[in-house]
Design a protein around this motif. Structure first.
Motif, PDB file in Angstrom:
ATOM      1  N   ASN A  95       0.873  -1.174   0.000  1.00 12.00           N
ATOM      2  CA  ASN A  95       0.000   0.000   0.000  1.00 12.00           C
ATOM      3  C   ASN A  95       0.919   1.235   0.000  1.00 12.00           C
ATOM      4  N   LEU A 111       1.493   5.280  -0.331  1.00 14.70           N
ATOM      5  CA  LEU A 111       0.894   6.620  -0.240  1.00 14.70           C
ATOM      6  C   LEU A 111       1.930   7.649  -0.690  1.00 14.70           C
ATOM      7  N   GLN A 154       2.625   0.849  -9.772  1.00 12.60           N
ATOM      8  CA  GLN A 154       1.421   0.166 -10.267  1.00 12.60           C
ATOM      9  C   GLN A 154       1.800  -1.007 -11.160  1.00 12.60           C
ATOM     10  N   LYS A 160      -0.679  -1.079  -4.721  1.00  8.18           N
ATOM     11  CA  LYS A 160      -1.822  -0.169  -4.647  1.00  8.18           C
ATOM     12  C   LYS A 160      -1.256   1.219  -4.333  1.00  8.18           C
ATOM     13  N   THR A 161      -1.677   2.220  -5.087  1.00  8.96           N
ATOM     14  CA  THR A 161      -1.101   3.558  -4.880  1.00  8.96           C
ATOM     15  C   THR A 161      -2.188   4.609  -4.682  1.00  8.96           C
ATOM     16  N   GLU A 162      -1.836   5.605  -3.894  1.00 10.07           N
ATOM     17  CA  GLU A 162      -2.696   6.798  -3.793  1.00 10.07           C
ATOM     18  C   GLU A 162      -1.792   8.033  -3.742  1.00 10.07           C
ATOM     19  N   ILE A 200      -1.729  11.974  -2.905  1.00  5.01           N
ATOM     20  CA  ILE A 200      -2.427  13.112  -2.295  1.00  5.01           C
ATOM     21  C   ILE A 200      -1.639  14.371  -2.588  1.00  5.01           C
ATOM     22  N   LYS A 250      -4.169   7.715   6.676  1.00  7.98           N
ATOM     23  CA  LYS A 250      -3.643   7.077   5.466  1.00  7.98           C
ATOM     24  C   LYS A 250      -2.158   6.782   5.611  1.00  7.98           C
TER      25      LYS A 250
END
Ligand SMILES: Cc1cc2nc3c(=O)[nH]c(=O)nc-3n(C[C@H](O)[C@H](O)[C@H](O)COP(=O)(O)O)c2cc1C
Length: 175
Positions: A3, A5, A29, A34-36, A38, A72
């Motif tokens: 994960n 961030l 990816q 899994k990437t986010e 912000i 997060k």
């Protein structure tokens, strides 16, 4: 699968930091993570009031987007921190967010951290940013796994012509 961030501190969408964040994200990816991403300027983050209420209650008195960011961060395996250099330092938005770590600083260790630092100067002129961020995130108990230097870039998009593009992509791929 990790994960991941990515916290990007530049106000400029499609600016150099943002572009390197997206390169990192592309690699991550492709590696199945899994990437986010912000963009911190999209978030409402006030300055720390230094009221120390959090020392008693464990919570901040300010109701803004910081709790979401901290939640997060805590859940992430990997945290990428990207900032442009402003007057030899990280930019003010990132510093404001970091000051607001105070209520939960003891919960923010154990992550793999990558730093993305951009500026019009060469690496020697950006190194104080690295030193600060290494001290802060290392001090919280994180491992600094890599650094991507977007050196000698000023205008939006200039980083696209540099080797930092491949370095950011490879760092994401290997995260
Ligand atoms: C207020 C301000 C101060 C800056 N100070 C520096 C600096 O001290 N050293 C440097 O190398 N670049 C400095 N720059 C240039 C930015 O770091 C550079 O344009 C960077 O690529 C911006 O990142 P961005 O495209 O992600 O917004 C400054 C830019 C601004 C707006």
């Amino acid at each position: 699968m990790k994960n991941i961030l990515i916290l990007s501190a530049s106000p400029r969408k499609k600016g150099n930091s943002d572009i390197l964040c997206r390169q990192f994200m592309k690699g991550a990816q492709e590696a199945g993570h899994k990437t986010e991403l912000i963009s911190l300027y999209d978030k409402n983050t006030e300055f720390c009031h230094a009221c120390y209420a959090c020392f008693r209650t464990g919570r901040c008195v300010i109701k803004d987007d910081m709790e979401e960011i901290l939640d997060k961060m805590q859940k992430a395996d990997v945290i990428v921190v990207a900032t442009p250099t402003y007057f030899y330092a990280m930019n003010g938005k990132l510093k404001t967010v970091i000051d607001r770590f105070l209520p939960r600083w003891q919960e923010l260790g154990g992550h793999e951290v990558y730093l993305i630092i951009t500026g019009h100067d060469g690496k020697a002129g950006l190194k104080l940013v690295d030193e600060e961020l290494t001290k802060i995130f290392g001090g919280l108990g994180n491992e600094i796994k890599g650094r991507i230097w977007g050196e000698r870039v000023w205008q939006k998009g200039e980083v696209e012509r540099t080797k930092a593009m491949e370095e950011a992509y490879q760092a994401g791929l290997g995260a």
